[in-house]
Design an enzyme around this catalytic site. Structure first.
Site, short mmCIF file in Angstrom:
data_model
loop_
_atom_site.label_atom_id
_atom_site.label_comp_id
_atom_site.label_asym_id
_atom_site.label_seq_id
_atom_site.Cartn_x
_atom_site.Cartn_y
_atom_site.Cartn_z
N CYS A 178 -6.20 -17.26 -54.02
CA CYS A 178 -6.04 -18.69 -54.29
C CYS A 178 -4.69 -19.18 -53.78
CB CYS A 178 -6.25 -18.97 -55.77
SG CYS A 178 -6.67 -20.69 -56.13
N HIS B 182 -11.09 -15.94 -57.81
CA HIS B 182 -10.39 -15.24 -58.89
C HIS B 182 -11.37 -14.34 -59.64
CE1 HIS B 182 -6.49 -17.23 -58.94
NE2 HIS B 182 -7.09 -18.41 -58.81
#
Length: 489
Positions: free
Chosen positions: A333, A430
């Site tokens: 991310c 994630h």
């Protein structure tokens, strides 16, 4: 009709989140349908919900303790710090803007209708709600307009159990002092107290417990010993991270720079659980270890600011040297965005509008965008064929030549980017290390073997936590103290 009880603490980090999870699992074991609720949370460690929003990760763990999927109603107000004085405000799972702390303090009461709306919806789906407070009700400067502690309890007419922490000392003053500074109307809601994180012979605190009873008039629901397996549950706060690292242990070395706005660091929990991984959370002022096998850049709430902080620490030089020595780098991310050539914020989402140079280890460019991507995803690791699942929670899109070398597929769509050498990779997903088969395949490429069934371990720990709470906390008194949820209006 559902009942509700609220656990408030004498301060932050007294163990409210964990004990609430244990209470919920214990009540579930007794055959009750239960739900967690936290009116207001402050955390950059968020979970994505099936209804397309985000909540604090502690409430996601508590939902798991209940045996249900996380829902945005479980944490209607989430504050995600972006600067020293401001935070992104999430209302019922969706971004509602950015506010400075002073402005939020003045305006927070306007959020109470949303809080009560979520609370009453939850009450329609269960037998009992266990509510968690935030910080301490004794912060008298925050009492006006409060929606997190006594302000909520009074508005929803929910009784309160006050919890103190003995680990750092002063628990008698914590609890007695809380009563001293609360108003009579607030004190009238408190049904009892408990003491958490006791080490050693509990009988040595009998006189202290009795003194609290005598000074407050509140009954004790228990003195709860330290729960040794707490580190096996996903971390809620960045302050918990250093204690979970295995620095100095055996195994491959995974180095994680501890940046100021680090977020969604649940990616680290499965790695910390592996005996064959020496996970090192590297604090500011410390170089990244030269012996690292992998440098892992996790998420960030303010990517550009954290990139600036990374350079100020000299970690950009350490990362470049690590790659020259043949080391691996993975960015997730915000970490993925940092690894590219440029990072643009044309609309000033994180601060002043503009473009900054990235670390340049991936031939990609990122543009931050106002719309936040929130989704639960599942897919496959292209190299091993291992299944994986996780979640996206980011603002921005990344494009460039290295995206032509994806290393994951998500529902059949290519995801991620890799350098020509394959040493540097990044993606937006994630939570991938919680997938046992993927984590095993990934660690094998680094020369380590996985020996942990992570999700099974979390479930086992929740069961043990419930047994711990049943043994040392008066669940019967808690149930008797709960009040029926009153209809709105």
């Amino acid at each position: 009709m559902a009942k509700a009880i609220m656990i408030q603490g004498t301060g932050s980090n007294v163990g409210k989140s964990m004990i609430v999870a244990g209470i919920l699992r214990a009540l579930r074991a007794r055959g009750l349908t239960v739900r967690p609720f936290k009116p207001q949370n402050m955390s950059n460690n968020a979970a994505v919900t099936a209804d397309g929003g985000e909540i604090g990760r502690a409430q996601a763990l508590q939902a798991r303790a209940c045996g249900v999927a996380p829902h945005t109603d479980m944490n209607p107000i989430l504050l995600k710090p972006q600067t020293a004085t401001g935070a992104q405000v999430i209302v019922q799972g969706q971004v509602a803007g950015h506010q400075e702390a002073k402005a939020f303090g003045k305006n927070k009461q306007a959020l109470m209708p949303a809080v009560l709306d979520s609370f009453h919806r939850l009450a329609d789906s269960c037998d009992m709600i266990v509510v968690e407070g935030a910080g301490s009700p004794a912060e008298t400067n925050l009492r006006h307009g409060d929606i997190a502690n006594m302000g909520f309890a009074r508005a929803a007419r929910v009784p309160v159990i006050l919890m103190g922490c003995i680990d750092r000392g002063g628990v008698i003053a914590q609890i007695v002092g809380t009563k001293a500074v609360l108003s009579d109307a607030d004190n009238a809601l408190i049904r009892g107290f408990a003491v958490n994180k006791f080490r050693g012979d509990r009988s040595l605190f009998d006189a202290g417990r009795d003194d609290i009873v005598a000074r407050t008039g509140w009954p004790s629901l228990g003195v709860i010993p330290w729960f040794d397996r707490a580190a096996r549950l996903p971390a809620e706060d960045v302050m918990d991270l250093p204690a979970r690292a295995r620095s100095g242990g055996a195994g491959i070395v995974v180095a994680v720079p501890q940046l100021p706005r680090i977020s969604n660091f649940d990616d680290l929990d499965p790695l910390a659980a592996e005996p064959g991984v020496d996970l090192r959370i590297v604090p500011p002022g410390t170089p990244l270890p030269a012996e690292a096998d992998l440098i892992l850049l996790v998420g960030s709430k303010s990517t550009i600011a954290d990139l600036t902080a990374l350079r100020a620490e000299g970690w950009d030089v350490d990362i470049a040297g690590h790659i020259r020595r043949g080391g691996q780098v993975l960015g997730l991310c915000g970490g993925y965005q940092m690894l590219g050539r440029t990072l643009s914020d044309p609309e000033g989402i994180e601060g002043p509008a503009g473009t900054v140079a990235g670390l340049g280890h991936l031939d990609v460019e990122t543009v931050l965008e106002p719309k936040k991507n929130l989704a639960l995803r599942s897919g496959t690791d292209l190299a091993s064929g291992a299944a994986l699942s996780g979640y996206e929670i980011h603002m921005g899109a990344t494009r460039g030549p290295d995206c032509e070398r994806p290393w994951l597929t998500l529902e059949g769509t290519p995801e991620g980017a890799a350098s020509r050498s394959g040493q540097v990779r990044g993606c937006y997903l994630h939570g991938i290390f919680a997938s046992d088969s993927f984590r095993a395949a990934f660690l094998e490429t680094l020369g380590a073997q996985s020996s942990v069934a992570f999700e099974e371990g979390v479930e086992d720990t929740l069961d043990r936590l419930a047994a711990h709470v049943e043994a040392y906390f008066d669940i019967d008194m808690l149930i008797a103290s709960a009040a029926e949820v009153q209809s709105e209006g």
